[in-house]
Scaffold this motif. Structure first.
Motif, PDB file in Angstrom:
ATOM      1  N   LEU A 233       0.759  -1.010  -0.042  1.00  0.00           N
ATOM      2  CA  LEU A 233      -0.169   0.046  -0.008  1.00  0.00           C
ATOM      3  C   LEU A 233       0.888   1.273  -0.086  1.00  0.00           C
ATOM      4  N   ASP A 234       1.697   1.256   0.826  1.00  0.00           N
ATOM      5  CA  ASP A 234       2.783   2.491   0.846  1.00  0.00           C
ATOM      6  C   ASP A 234       3.232   2.947  -0.542  1.00  0.00           C
ATOM      7  N   ALA A 235       3.957   1.679  -0.827  1.00  0.00           N
ATOM      8  CA  ALA A 235       4.559   1.851  -2.335  1.00  0.00           C
ATOM      9  C   ALA A 235       3.642   2.273  -3.336  1.00  0.00           C
ATOM     10  N   LEU A 236       2.395   1.923  -3.358  1.00  0.00           N
ATOM     11  CA  LEU A 236       1.429   2.343  -4.593  1.00  0.00           C
ATOM     12  C   LEU A 236       1.192   3.820  -4.141  1.00  0.00           C
ATOM     13  N   VAL A 237       0.802   4.120  -2.877  1.00  0.00           N
ATOM     14  CA  VAL A 237       0.458   5.527  -2.438  1.00  0.00           C
ATOM     15  C   VAL A 237       1.747   6.451  -2.801  1.00  0.00           C
ATOM     16  N   LYS A 238       2.748   6.374  -2.731  1.00  0.00           N
ATOM     17  CA  LYS A 238       4.001   6.909  -3.203  1.00  0.00           C
ATOM     18  C   LYS A 238       4.038   7.127  -4.591  1.00  0.00           C
ATOM     19  N   GLN A 239       3.432   6.180  -5.341  1.00  0.00           N
ATOM     20  CA  GLN A 239       3.512   6.364  -6.923  1.00  0.00           C
ATOM     21  C   GLN A 239       2.102   7.189  -7.281  1.00  0.00           C
ATOM     22  N   GLY A 240       1.472   7.510  -6.323  1.00  0.00           N
ATOM     23  CA  GLY A 240       0.229   8.441  -6.653  1.00  0.00           C
ATOM     24  C   GLY A 240      -0.994   7.723  -6.764  1.00  0.00           C
ATOM     25  N   TYR A 241      -1.047   6.320  -6.212  1.00  0.00           N
ATOM     26  CA  TYR A 241      -2.288   5.477  -6.268  1.00  0.00           C
ATOM     27  C   TYR A 241      -3.000   5.857  -4.645  1.00  0.00           C
ATOM     28  N   LYS A 242      -3.552   6.927  -4.765  1.00  0.00           N
ATOM     29  CA  LYS A 242      -4.113   7.177  -3.194  1.00  0.00           C
ATOM     30  C   LYS A 242      -5.425   6.546  -2.929  1.00  0.00           C
ATOM     31  N   LYS A 243      -6.072   5.796  -3.773  1.00  0.00           N
ATOM     32  CA  LYS A 243      -7.404   5.651  -3.411  1.00  0.00           C
ATOM     33  C   LYS A 243      -7.611   3.924  -3.179  1.00  0.00           C
ATOM     34  N   VAL A 244      -6.130   3.324  -3.443  1.00  0.00           N
ATOM     35  CA  VAL A 244      -6.343   1.930  -3.541  1.00  0.00           C
ATOM     36  C   VAL A 244      -6.434   1.388  -1.864  1.00  0.00           C
ATOM     37  N   THR A 245      -6.933   0.102  -1.887  1.00  0.00           N
ATOM     38  CA  THR A 245      -6.996  -0.530  -0.374  1.00  0.00           C
ATOM     39  C   THR A 245      -6.306  -1.936  -0.706  1.00  0.00           C
ATOM     40  N   VAL A 246      -5.430  -2.240   0.151  1.00  0.00           N
ATOM     41  CA  VAL A 246      -4.871  -3.670   0.165  1.00  0.00           C
ATOM     42  C   VAL A 246      -5.082  -4.522   1.337  1.00  0.00           C
ATOM     43  N   VAL A 247      -5.565  -5.875   1.024  1.00  0.00           N
ATOM     44  CA  VAL A 247      -5.856  -6.595   2.082  1.00  0.00           C
ATOM     45  C   VAL A 247      -4.822  -7.783   1.892  1.00  0.00           C
ATOM     46  N   GLY A 248      -4.552  -8.237   3.197  1.00  0.00           N
ATOM     47  CA  GLY A 248      -3.679  -9.573   3.285  1.00  0.00           C
ATOM     48  C   GLY A 248      -4.200 -10.543   4.204  1.00  0.00           C
ATOM     49  N   MET A 249      -3.557 -11.734   4.342  1.00  0.00           N
ATOM     50  CA  MET A 249      -3.812 -12.794   5.322  1.00  0.00           C
ATOM     51  C   MET A 249      -2.863 -12.588   6.518  1.00  0.00           C
ATOM     52  N   PRO A 250      -3.473 -12.632   7.545  1.00  0.00           N
ATOM     53  CA  PRO A 250      -2.660 -12.540   8.908  1.00  0.00           C
ATOM     54  C   PRO A 250      -2.068 -13.798   9.373  1.00  0.00           C
ATOM     55  N   GLY A 251      -1.722 -14.737   8.296  1.00  0.00           N
ATOM     56  CA  GLY A 251      -1.215 -16.107   8.848  1.00  0.00           C
ATOM     57  C   GLY A 251      -1.226 -17.129   7.832  1.00  0.00           C
ATOM     58  N   PRO A 252      -0.928 -18.449   8.112  1.00  0.00           N
ATOM     59  CA  PRO A 252      -1.162 -19.228   6.962  1.00  0.00           C
ATOM     60  C   PRO A 252      -2.811 -19.524   6.767  1.00  0.00           C
ATOM     61  N   SER A 253      -2.809 -19.483   5.357  1.00  0.00           N
ATOM     62  CA  SER A 253      -4.324 -19.425   5.056  1.00  0.00           C
ATOM     63  C   SER A 253      -4.670 -20.558   3.832  1.00  0.00           C
ATOM     64  N   TRP A 254      -6.119 -20.955   3.887  1.00  0.00           N
ATOM     65  CA  TRP A 254      -6.606 -21.820   2.988  1.00  0.00           C
ATOM     66  C   TRP A 254      -7.973 -21.505   2.407  1.00  0.00           C
ATOM     67  N   THR A 255      -8.124 -21.781   1.288  1.00  0.00           N
ATOM     68  CA  THR A 255      -9.235 -21.263   0.472  1.00  0.00           C
ATOM     69  C   THR A 255     -10.278 -22.438   0.367  1.00  0.00           C
ATOM     70  N   ALA A 256     -11.470 -22.177   0.526  1.00  0.00           N
ATOM     71  CA  ALA A 256     -12.606 -23.528   0.717  1.00  0.00           C
ATOM     72  C   ALA A 256     -12.714 -23.599  -0.786  1.00  0.00           C
ATOM     73  N   GLN A 257     -12.942 -25.046  -0.940  1.00  0.00           N
ATOM     74  CA  GLN A 257     -12.966 -25.647  -2.332  1.00  0.00           C
ATOM     75  C   GLN A 257     -14.337 -26.105  -2.544  1.00  0.00           C
TER      76      GLN A 257
END
Length: 384
Positions: A233-257
Motif C-alpha cells: 500500500l505504501d509503495a502504491l500511494v508513493k506512486q500516486g495511487y491514493k485511493k487503493v486498498t490492500v488486503v492481506g492474510m494474517p497467517g497461514p491461509s486456505w481457500t474453501a474448495q
C-alpha cells in the motif's frame, strides 16, 4: 401501477396480515440473490435495503387495511426495488415503498466492476485450485499475469499465490507473494508502458493478496518488519495511487474448495472464501517463540557472565552483588528471566494447542484478514 418484474409474490397469495416484514425480507433475500446471479453477478451481499418506510406500509395494511383483498409483491418498478401492496378487488389501488433506490442501476454498475482473479503461480496445484475457487466465488475467470487487463480494471483484484514467511524472534512477517517482493508487485501493477497492463491512477478498488502471511508483521516502529500488505500500500500511494486498498492474510491461509467447509469454530465458508490460522500460533509462530527464547537466554547469559567478571575484579567479591553497581544489572536479569518464563509458557501453550487440534498451524478462523488503505480509513471514520 404494474411491476416491471416480480421477485416475490407473483402468485398474488401473500397477504400483509400473514407475514411480518422480517419474514418477508428472509423470503425475498434469496430471490434478490438469484436475480443478481441471473444478471451475471456473483452475489448480492452488501446490498443496502431501506426498510423503515416498507415496514410502516406493511403495518398499516395489516392494522388498518385500505384494500379489501390485499396482496404483497416485491419487485422492480422504474428501476427501483419496491415493496408493493395491491387489491385483488380493486385494480386501481396500489401502495408501495422503495427498498433499493436505483436497483437496476446498482446491478449495472456492479457488472462494470467485476473482480479479477489472477493466478501468479500457474501450474502450482494448490494455487490452481485456490484461484479457480475464488474465481467461482466472484463469477469470473482465472487470469494470469500475462492475460489480465489491468488497464480496464474498475473492480477488485485478487492475486493468488503462496506467501513466503520470515521467522524472527517473537514474530513472523510476510516477505514475498508468489516469489515477488513488494517492488516486484508494484512493477507488475504499475510499471508497464502499455496502458492495458497497468492500473489507472484513479483506481479505487481492493487488491487482495491471497497468500499466507501477507498481513503478518509489525510493529510499525520497525518499518522493515511492516506487514507485507501495508508495504505494498505504501509503495502504491508513493506512486500516486491514493485511493487503493490492500488486503492481506494474517497467517497461514486456505481457500474453501466446496460449500459448507468450516473453520475450527464451526463457521461455514462458501466456495472461494478464506480461512486463516493466526501466524503467532502456527508452526512458524512456534518457531518464532523458540527464537525469542534463545535470544533472551543469550542476553541473560551475557549479563550473568559480565556480572561474574566484574565481581571477580571487585575489592570485595562477596559484597559485590549488593553494591549499587550490580543493582541495575540484577534488575535487568530479573526482568529478562520473567520474560523468558512467559515465552516458555507461550511455547508450551502453542505446542499443546497444535497437539490438541492435530494441526501444526493451530486453530483457523474464517474470513480473518488485514485491511490497509482507503477503505480501511472509510470504515474507521464510520466508527467515530
Amino acid at each position: 401501477m404494474k411491476l416491471d418484474s416480480v421477485l416475490l409474490g407473483d402468485g398474488k397469495n401473500i397477504k400483509p396480515s400473514t407475514m411480518k416484514f422480517d419474514q418477508l425480507l428472509n423470503k425475498v433475500t434469496p430471490e434478490i440473490e438469484a436475480d443478481f446471479q441471473r444478471a451475471g453477478l456473483p452475489t448480492s451481499a452488501g446490498l443496502a435495503i431501506k426498510d423503515k418506510e416498507a415496514r410502516a406500509l406493511l403495518t398499516i395494511e395489516t392494522t388498518k387495511p385500505r384494500a379489501k383483498d390485499p396482496y404483497v409483491q416485491v419487485g422492480v418498478w422504474k428501476k427501483d426495488l419496491v415493496l408493493a401492496v395491491f387489491d385483488k378487488s380493486n385494480t386501481k389501488f396500489d401502495a408501495y415503498e422503495v427498498l433499493v433506490k436505483g436497483y437496476e442501476d446498482v446491478k449495472a454498475k456492479l457488472l462494470q466492476k467485476q473482480t479479477e482473479v489472477v493466478n501468479l503461480q500457474p501450474g502450482n496445484k494448490t494455487i490452481d485450485k485456490a484461484s479457480k475457487s475464488q474465481a467461482k466465488k466472484f463469477g469470473t475467470q482465472v487470469e494470469t499475469e500475462d492475460t489480465v487487463d489491468l488497464g480496464g480494471l474498475t473492480g477488485d483484484l485478487v492475486l493468488c499465490a503462496h506467501g513466503t514467511p520470515k521467522v524472527l524472534p517473537g514474530k513472523v512477517i510476510g516477505v514475498k507473494l508468489g516469489g515477488k517482493t513488494v517492488d516486484d508487485l508494484v512493477e507488475m501493477l504499475t510499471g508497464s508502458k502499455e496502458a492495458s497492463k497497468r492500473i489507472a491512477k484513479d483506481y479505487s478498488g481492493t487488491i487482495t493478496l491471497s497468500g499466507c502471511f501477507t498481513a503478518s508483521g509489525g510493529p510499525e516502529a520497525d518499518r522493515q518488519d511492516d506487514v507485507f500488505a501495508k508495504k505494498l500500500l505504501d509503495a502504491l500511494v508513493k506512486q500516486g495511487y491514493k485511493k487503493v486498498t490492500v488486503v492481506g492474510m494474517p497467517g497461514p491461509s486456505w481457500t474453501a474448495q466446496s460449500k459448507g467447509m468450516k473453520d475450527a469454530h464451526g463457521t461455514k465458508l462458501n466456495v472461494g472464501d478464506k480461512g486463516v490460522f493466526h501466524s503467532g500460533q502456527s508452526e512458524e509462530g512456534l518457531e518464532s517463540q523458540k527464537l525469542l527464547a534463545k535470544q533472551l537466554r543469550k542476553e541473560i547469559d551475557l549479563l550473568t557472565d559480565a556480572l561474574i567478571k566484574n565481581s571477580s575484579k571487585a575489592k570485595d567479591p562477596t559484597t559485590f552483588l549488593t553494591s549499587p553497581q550490580a543493582k541495575p544489572v540484577l534488575e535487568k536479569l530479573k526482568e529478562l528471566e520473567k520474560k523468558l518464563e512467559g515465552v516458555r509458557k507461550e511455547i508450551d501453550r502453542i505446542a499443546k494447542q497444535q497437539k490438541d487440534v492435530g494441526d501444526d498451524d493451530g486453530i483457523d478462523i474464517a474470513h480473518m484478514k488485514g485491511t490497509f488503505g482507503f477503505k480501511a480509513l472509510q470504515e474507521a471514520l464510520k466508527l467515530r
